[in-house]
Design a protein around this motif. Structure first.
Motif, mmCIF file in Angstrom:
data_model
loop_
_atom_site.group_PDB
_atom_site.id
_atom_site.type_symbol
_atom_site.label_atom_id
_atom_site.label_comp_id
_atom_site.label_asym_id
_atom_site.label_seq_id
_atom_site.Cartn_x
_atom_site.Cartn_y
_atom_site.Cartn_z
ATOM 1 N N TYR A 27 5.826 6.985 -10.390
ATOM 2 C CA TYR A 27 5.415 5.924 -11.299
ATOM 3 C C TYR A 27 4.787 4.777 -10.532
ATOM 4 C CZ TYR A 27 8.449 8.214 -14.708
ATOM 5 O OH TYR A 27 9.024 9.112 -15.555
ATOM 6 N N ASP A 28 3.923 4.041 -11.190
ATOM 7 C CA ASP A 28 3.339 2.833 -10.630
ATOM 8 C C ASP A 28 4.372 1.725 -10.787
ATOM 9 O OD1 ASP A 28 1.937 0.584 -9.913
ATOM 10 O OD2 ASP A 28 0.278 0.903 -11.313
ATOM 11 N N VAL A 29 5.067 1.397 -9.706
ATOM 12 C CA VAL A 29 6.158 0.424 -9.751
ATOM 13 C C VAL A 29 5.662 -0.938 -10.227
ATOM 14 C CG1 VAL A 29 7.930 -0.753 -8.396
ATOM 15 C CG2 VAL A 29 7.439 1.665 -7.981
ATOM 16 N N ALA A 30 4.485 -1.348 -9.815
ATOM 17 C CA ALA A 30 3.951 -2.650 -10.237
ATOM 18 C C ALA A 30 3.777 -2.692 -11.752
ATOM 19 C CB ALA A 30 2.630 -2.925 -9.543
ATOM 20 N N ALA A 31 3.298 -1.604 -12.335
ATOM 21 C CA ALA A 31 3.112 -1.555 -13.781
ATOM 22 C C ALA A 31 4.450 -1.584 -14.504
ATOM 23 C CB ALA A 31 2.329 -0.305 -14.179
ATOM 24 N N LEU A 32 5.452 -0.906 -13.942
ATOM 25 C CA LEU A 32 6.771 -0.901 -14.563
ATOM 26 C C LEU A 32 7.404 -2.287 -14.541
ATOM 27 C CD1 LEU A 32 8.263 2.416 -13.149
ATOM 28 C CD2 LEU A 32 7.476 1.979 -15.483
ATOM 29 N N LYS A 33 7.193 -3.037 -13.466
ATOM 30 C CA LYS A 33 7.789 -4.369 -13.348
ATOM 31 C C LYS A 33 7.154 -5.366 -14.305
ATOM 32 C CE LYS A 33 9.597 -4.113 -8.687
ATOM 33 N NZ LYS A 33 9.619 -4.688 -7.355
ATOM 34 N N LYS A 34 5.925 -5.101 -14.776
ATOM 35 C CA LYS A 34 5.257 -6.011 -15.693
ATOM 36 C C LYS A 34 5.871 -5.982 -17.079
ATOM 37 C CE LYS A 34 0.722 -6.048 -13.521
ATOM 38 N NZ LYS A 34 -0.684 -5.714 -13.679
ATOM 39 N N ARG A 35 6.551 -4.899 -17.406
ATOM 40 C CA ARG A 35 7.161 -4.782 -18.724
ATOM 41 C C ARG A 35 8.305 -5.768 -18.848
ATOM 42 N NH1 ARG A 35 8.630 1.321 -19.381
ATOM 43 N NH2 ARG A 35 9.943 0.342 -20.933
#
Length: 90
Positions: A28-36
């Motif tokens: 998974y794209d960790v940066a994208a997950l943290k934006k949620r």
């Protein structure tokens, strides 16, 4: 997994699970997950609290039948019933 597992009222299939596994294994794209946002979205300006409720099997069946009939969640049906009782304008 039991045969009646659902997400948003739709049955979860073995194919869907296999797709989730493949997605997870690919990473998974960790940066994208943290934006949620964290947790469920709020219901308004004030914080809400989770409340446990014990119901009989018959009560749950009636609740689920009404929720399905009206296209709503259990929580929505319960909140409407509480609002109806508080305002007596149902």
């Amino acid at each position: 997994m039991t045969s009646n597992e659902t997400i948003n009222g739709r049955p979860v299939t073995a194919q869907q699970i296999a797709e989730w596994v493949a997605e997870a294994e690919a990473g998974y794209d960790v940066a994208a997950l943290k934006k949620r946002g964290r947790g469920r979205p709020g219901r308004g300006a004030e914080p809400s609290q989770v409340v446990a409720l014990r119901l009989t099997l018959d009560e749950i069946a009636a609740l689920d039948a009404r929720a399905e009939r009206e296209g709503k969640t259990r929580s929505e049906i319960i909140r409407e019933a509480l609002a109806c009782n508080a305002t007596t304008s149902c």
